[in-house]
Design an enzyme around this catalytic site. Structure first.
Site, PDB file in Angstrom:
ATOM      1  N   LYS A  22       0.834  -1.213   0.000  1.00 27.67           N
ATOM      2  CA  LYS A  22       0.000   0.000   0.000  1.00 27.67           C
ATOM      3  C   LYS A  22       0.866   1.259   0.000  1.00 27.67           C
ATOM      4  O   LYS A  22       0.629   2.185  -0.781  1.00 27.67           O
ATOM      5  CB  LYS A  22      -0.894  -0.013   1.249  1.00 27.67           C
ATOM      6  CG  LYS A  22      -1.522   1.331   1.562  1.00 27.67           C
ATOM      7  CD  LYS A  22      -2.294   1.324   2.869  1.00 27.67           C
ATOM      8  CE  LYS A  22      -1.489   1.551   4.115  1.00 27.67           C
ATOM      9  NZ  LYS A  22      -1.238   2.942   4.514  1.00 27.67           N
ATOM     10  N   ASN A  23       1.875   1.294   0.877  1.00 27.05           N
ATOM     11  CA  ASN A  23       2.634   2.534   1.033  1.00 27.05           C
ATOM     12  C   ASN A  23       3.611   2.789  -0.113  1.00 27.05           C
ATOM     13  O   ASN A  23       4.189   3.867  -0.207  1.00 27.05           O
ATOM     14  CB  ASN A  23       3.362   2.559   2.380  1.00 27.05           C
ATOM     15  CG  ASN A  23       2.383   2.740   3.525  1.00 27.05           C
ATOM     16  OD1 ASN A  23       1.208   3.057   3.297  1.00 27.05           O
ATOM     17  ND2 ASN A  23       2.838   2.529   4.750  1.00 27.05           N
ATOM     18  N   CYS A 116      -3.744  12.578  13.246  1.00 25.65           N
ATOM     19  CA  CYS A 116      -4.609  11.410  13.246  1.00 25.65           C
ATOM     20  C   CYS A 116      -4.355  10.667  14.549  1.00 25.65           C
ATOM     21  O   CYS A 116      -3.563  11.119  15.366  1.00 25.65           O
ATOM     22  CB  CYS A 116      -4.372  10.536  12.028  1.00 25.65           C
ATOM     23  SG  CYS A 116      -2.790   9.727  12.034  1.00 25.65           S
ATOM     24  N   ARG A 121       0.812  14.820  12.716  1.00 25.12           N
ATOM     25  CA  ARG A 121       1.441  14.447  11.436  1.00 25.12           C
ATOM     26  C   ARG A 121       1.788  15.736  10.681  1.00 25.12           C
ATOM     27  O   ARG A 121       1.172  16.060   9.670  1.00 25.12           O
ATOM     28  CB  ARG A 121       0.502  13.561  10.598  1.00 25.12           C
ATOM     29  CG  ARG A 121      -0.141  12.413  11.341  1.00 25.12           C
ATOM     30  CD  ARG A 121       0.485  11.073  11.251  1.00 25.12           C
ATOM     31  NE  ARG A 121       1.028  10.564  10.048  1.00 25.12           N
ATOM     32  CZ  ARG A 121       0.530   9.534   9.365  1.00 25.12           C
ATOM     33  NH1 ARG A 121      -0.596   8.965   9.732  1.00 25.12           N
ATOM     34  NH2 ARG A 121       1.163   9.075   8.316  1.00 25.12           N
ATOM     35  N   ASP A 124       5.964  20.085   8.019  1.00 27.28           N
ATOM     36  CA  ASP A 124       6.963  21.168   7.965  1.00 27.28           C
ATOM     37  C   ASP A 124       8.190  20.788   7.129  1.00 27.28           C
ATOM     38  O   ASP A 124       8.740  21.619   6.397  1.00 27.28           O
ATOM     39  CB  ASP A 124       7.379  21.556   9.396  1.00 27.28           C
ATOM     40  CG  ASP A 124       7.891  20.360  10.189  1.00 27.28           C
ATOM     41  OD1 ASP A 124       7.240  19.301  10.156  1.00 27.28           O
ATOM     42  OD2 ASP A 124       8.957  20.464  10.836  1.00 27.28           O
ATOM     43  N   ASP A 309       5.325   0.502  11.821  1.00 28.58           N
ATOM     44  CA  ASP A 309       4.076  -0.111  11.347  1.00 28.58           C
ATOM     45  C   ASP A 309       3.923  -1.572  11.787  1.00 28.58           C
ATOM     46  O   ASP A 309       2.895  -2.196  11.508  1.00 28.58           O
ATOM     47  CB  ASP A 309       3.974   0.005   9.811  1.00 28.58           C
ATOM     48  CG  ASP A 309       3.805   1.448   9.370  1.00 28.58           C
ATOM     49  OD1 ASP A 309       3.429   2.286  10.204  1.00 28.58           O
ATOM     50  OD2 ASP A 309       4.072   1.741   8.183  1.00 28.58           O
ATOM     51  N   ARG A 401      -8.368  -0.579   5.055  1.00 26.61           N
ATOM     52  CA  ARG A 401      -7.571   0.445   4.371  1.00 26.61           C
ATOM     53  C   ARG A 401      -6.211  -0.105   3.950  1.00 26.61           C
ATOM     54  O   ARG A 401      -5.611   0.402   3.006  1.00 26.61           O
ATOM     55  CB  ARG A 401      -7.347   1.652   5.295  1.00 26.61           C
ATOM     56  CG  ARG A 401      -8.616   2.394   5.620  1.00 26.61           C
ATOM     57  CD  ARG A 401      -8.302   3.608   6.447  1.00 26.61           C
ATOM     58  NE  ARG A 401      -7.203   4.325   5.823  1.00 26.61           N
ATOM     59  CZ  ARG A 401      -6.349   5.105   6.468  1.00 26.61           C
ATOM     60  NH1 ARG A 401      -6.455   5.266   7.758  1.00 26.61           N
ATOM     61  NH2 ARG A 401      -5.394   5.721   5.831  1.00 26.61           N
TER      62      ARG A 401
HETATM   63  N1  EPU Z   1       7.438  14.425  10.584  1.00 29.09           N
HETATM   64  C1  EPU Z   1       7.719  15.731  10.915  1.00 29.09           C
HETATM   65  N2  EPU Z   1       7.618  16.679   9.920  1.00 29.09           N
HETATM   66  C2  EPU Z   1       7.261  16.351   8.646  1.00 29.09           C
HETATM   67  C3  EPU Z   1       6.983  15.008   8.331  1.00 29.09           C
HETATM   68  C4  EPU Z   1       7.096  14.054   9.338  1.00 29.09           C
HETATM   69  O1  EPU Z   1       8.035  16.058  12.048  1.00 29.09           O
HETATM   70  O2  EPU Z   1       7.196  17.239   7.798  1.00 29.09           O
HETATM   71  C5  EPU Z   1       7.547  13.403  11.654  1.00 29.09           C
HETATM   72  C6  EPU Z   1       6.236  12.650  11.852  1.00 29.09           C
HETATM   73  O3  EPU Z   1       5.378  13.347  12.736  1.00 29.09           O
HETATM   74  C7  EPU Z   1       6.735  11.343  12.421  1.00 29.09           C
HETATM   75  C8  EPU Z   1       8.031  11.113  11.668  1.00 29.09           C
HETATM   76  O4  EPU Z   1       8.442  12.403  11.204  1.00 29.09           O
HETATM   77  O5  EPU Z   1       7.014  11.494  13.788  1.00 29.09           O
HETATM   78  C9  EPU Z   1       7.950  10.182  10.478  1.00 29.09           C
HETATM   79  O6  EPU Z   1       6.890  10.571   9.628  1.00 29.09           O
HETATM   80  P1  EPU Z   1       6.896  10.291   8.067  1.00 29.09           P
HETATM   81  O7  EPU Z   1       6.747  11.594   7.353  1.00 29.09           O
HETATM   82  O8  EPU Z   1       8.046   9.432   7.688  1.00 29.09           O
HETATM   83  O9  EPU Z   1       5.541   9.479   7.893  1.00 29.09           O
HETATM   84  P2  EPU Z   1       4.644   9.486   6.589  1.00 29.09           P
HETATM   85  O10 EPU Z   1       5.510   9.603   5.408  1.00 29.09           O
HETATM   86  O11 EPU Z   1       3.546  10.462   6.746  1.00 29.09           O
HETATM   87  C10 EPU Z   1       4.695   6.924   6.092  1.00 29.09           C
HETATM   88  C11 EPU Z   1       3.700   5.801   6.072  1.00 29.09           C
HETATM   89  C12 EPU Z   1       3.269   5.466   7.490  1.00 29.09           C
HETATM   90  C13 EPU Z   1       4.512   5.065   8.286  1.00 29.09           C
HETATM   91  C14 EPU Z   1       5.532   6.217   8.250  1.00 29.09           C
HETATM   92  C15 EPU Z   1       6.835   5.882   8.942  1.00 29.09           C
HETATM   93  C16 EPU Z   1       2.593   6.067   3.947  1.00 29.09           C
HETATM   94  C17 EPU Z   1       1.352   6.353   3.211  1.00 29.09           C
HETATM   95  N3  EPU Z   1       2.550   6.186   5.276  1.00 29.09           N
HETATM   96  O12 EPU Z   1       4.015   8.041   6.666  1.00 29.09           O
HETATM   97  O13 EPU Z   1       2.411   4.330   7.382  1.00 29.09           O
HETATM   98  O14 EPU Z   1       4.165   4.794   9.617  1.00 29.09           O
HETATM   99  O15 EPU Z   1       5.821   6.554   6.872  1.00 29.09           O
HETATM  100  O16 EPU Z   1       7.419   4.763   8.379  1.00 29.09           O
HETATM  101  O17 EPU Z   1       3.596   5.708   3.362  1.00 29.09           O
HETATM  102  C18 EPU Z   1       0.692   2.877   8.028  1.00 29.09           C
HETATM  103  O18 EPU Z   1       0.830   2.296   6.942  1.00 29.09           O
HETATM  104  O19 EPU Z   1       0.001   2.391   8.972  1.00 29.09           O
HETATM  105  C19 EPU Z   1       1.362   4.161   8.241  1.00 29.09           C
HETATM  106  C20 EPU Z   1       0.992   5.019   9.193  1.00 29.09           C
END
Ligand code: EPU
Length: 438
Positions: A22-23, A116, A121, A124, A309, A401
């Protein structure tokens, strides 16, 4: 709304086929916006999040066709640059539309995602990256408005307090493929799903070096072309079945999975007393029959460390592994919504800051429980398989999902699991659903 009833106690036995990731699929769908030519995407999991992303692309003007249950074709001829809140709010991953829109159209208007249940989330780091590529950014009325008319390559550092950002790396990468000049992304995420996106972009004609490392270098090109691309297997789905086999004392062959994507999990399972051999290339064999596992401590961190995850599912395993274990969440420090529900099943878990202190018990007992998010739901399914008696999991739309036909796959492995309309639940549980909605 459907619910799932699990009658625990059956060890999982047999063979299960893993779906596409999915991701990986979600950003790859977004990447199809970078070209007006058709992109055919294979091994797409059949999930509600994918259908939501398909709707979003169609709303933007792309022709979105599902050629068979796992193959989609997206042709993004004339597209618009505005993605509305009503569609984006369904799925946080839609934030990765920003990169392709600003790359191709040099502007984008996308809704700002909220937090969420797994915690805040923020985006920045995404926005910092876009501004380093020359974008002007305004945040107005819940929307991020980006003017990329001066889009160009730049040096971007994506490290944050919780490590890098997966979708942030995807976003900057996608914009950079069509930004004139050189973009250097330092502290890039190196999750297998990011590598998959890079490989798709290269198949479209992008010039990316350092794929799989924390330092990516992108030379912008003038245009990208269509391609046919096959999504990698879902490592989190595979890991969930590995943990299901471990928890139920089962013996399962997991087919179509990548061993090298799960080495942090296998390292911990070996420490716990369940060695998992590196066998045939796309097959993982887990035999936990007759084994008693020992508790292990886990710390989640970005790849290649233990994935956040799989944290909830690992908590479920440790909850039935006698002894003390500490599971520390470093990516989403508040991601413990599964704990109160596991406690309702008899688990002995205390939360201390970003850690779950788990005293494994000999048995969980089935109970009505409420799924709060995707991976918490998976943990409750696993707990239900290992528990004595009946577990009723409510709000299972969360699991739909991210896990394709999970109830069918578990049933094929011998689990006693039935999906049914909530109206067929015993009335005392139904009242509990109503009380829980408040
Ligand atoms: N973060 C920041 N600033 C940002 C972006 C992220 O502080 O601009 C922080 C987040 O709050 C978090 C950490 O950095 O503490 C990591 O977040 P990341 O941006 O890597 O998460 P994401 O890209 O939004 C994806 C997956 C998540 C998975 C995370 C970490 C997808 C669609 N989602 O989210 O998947 O947990 O990477 O590996 O790819 C799931 O599948 O259940 C899921 C939540």
């Amino acid at each position: 709304m459907d619910v799932v009833r699990i009658r625990g106690g059956n060890p999982l036995r047999g063979s299960v086929k893993i779906s596409g990731a999915k991701n990986a699929a979600l950003p790859i769908f977004a990447a199809t916006l970078l070209t007006e030519e058709p992109c055919i995407i294979e091994n797409v999991p059949d999930l509600s999040d994918i259908r939501s992303m398909g709707e979003l692309l169609a709303h933007l003007g792309a022709k979105v066709e599902r050629l068979d249950p796992h193959t989609w074709r997206v042709t993004a001829g004339e597209i618009s640059h505005t993605a509305p809140y009503e569609l984006m709010r369904k799925m946080r991953a839609s934030v990765c539309l920003m990169g392709p829109l600003v790359g191709r159209l040099k502007r984008s208007v996308t809704s700002l995602p909220g937090g969420c249940v797994i915690g805040p989330r923020p985006i920045d780091l995404h926005l910092k990256g876009f501004s380093k590529l020359g974008c002007k950014i305004d945040i107005e009325e819940g929307y991020v408005k980006m003017d990329g008319s001066a889009l160009k390559g730049g040096d971007v550092f994506l490290g944050g307090r919780h490590g890098s950002t997966v979708l942030g790396t995807d976003n900057i990468l996608m914009a950079a493929t069509l930004a004139p000049g050189t973009t250097r992304i330092e502290s890039a995420a190196c999750e297998p799903e990011v590598i998959d996106l890079c490989n798709m972009l290269v198949a479209m004609g992008a010039n990316i070096k350092g794929i799989g490392s924390h330092a990516l270098v992108v030379e912008g090109v003038e245009r990208l072309r269509g391609c046919t691309y096959r999504i990698i297997p879902d490592r989190i789905e595979a890991g969930t079945f590995v943990l299901g086999a471990a928890m139920s004392g089962g013996n399962v062959t997991i087919q179509g999975a990548r061993y090298d994507h799960l080495t942090a999990l296998f390292d911990k399972l070996e420490e716990a007393g369940l060695p998992i051999p590196r066998g045939e290339s796309d097959q993982i064999q887990v035999n936990a029959s007759g084994l008693s596992l020992s508790p292990v401590d886990i710390i989640t961190l970005p790849h290649p460390a233990f994935p956040t995850d799989l944290q909830a599912q690992m908590c479920a395993l440790m909850a039935v592994t006698p002894g003390l274990s500490i599971v520390t969440e470093k990516v989403y420090p508040h991601r413990f919504m599964h704990v109160p529900e596991l406690q309702r099943m008899g688990a002995d878990i205390a939360i201390e800051g970003a850690s779950a202190i788990i005293k494994g018990v000999a048995n969980l007992s089935g109970a009505p429980v409420m799924a709060s998010d995707l991976r918490a739901s998976a943990a409750l399914f696993l707990a239900g398989l290992a528990a004595t008696g009946e577990t009723w999991v409510q709000r299972i739309y969360h699991i739909d999902r991210g896990y394709e036909k999970i109830d069918e796959k578990l049933r094929q492995l011998g689990a006693d699991i039935t999906r049914m309309p909530a109206s067929e639940m015993p009335t005392q549980f139904l009242e509990e659903v109503a009380a829980g909605e408040g």
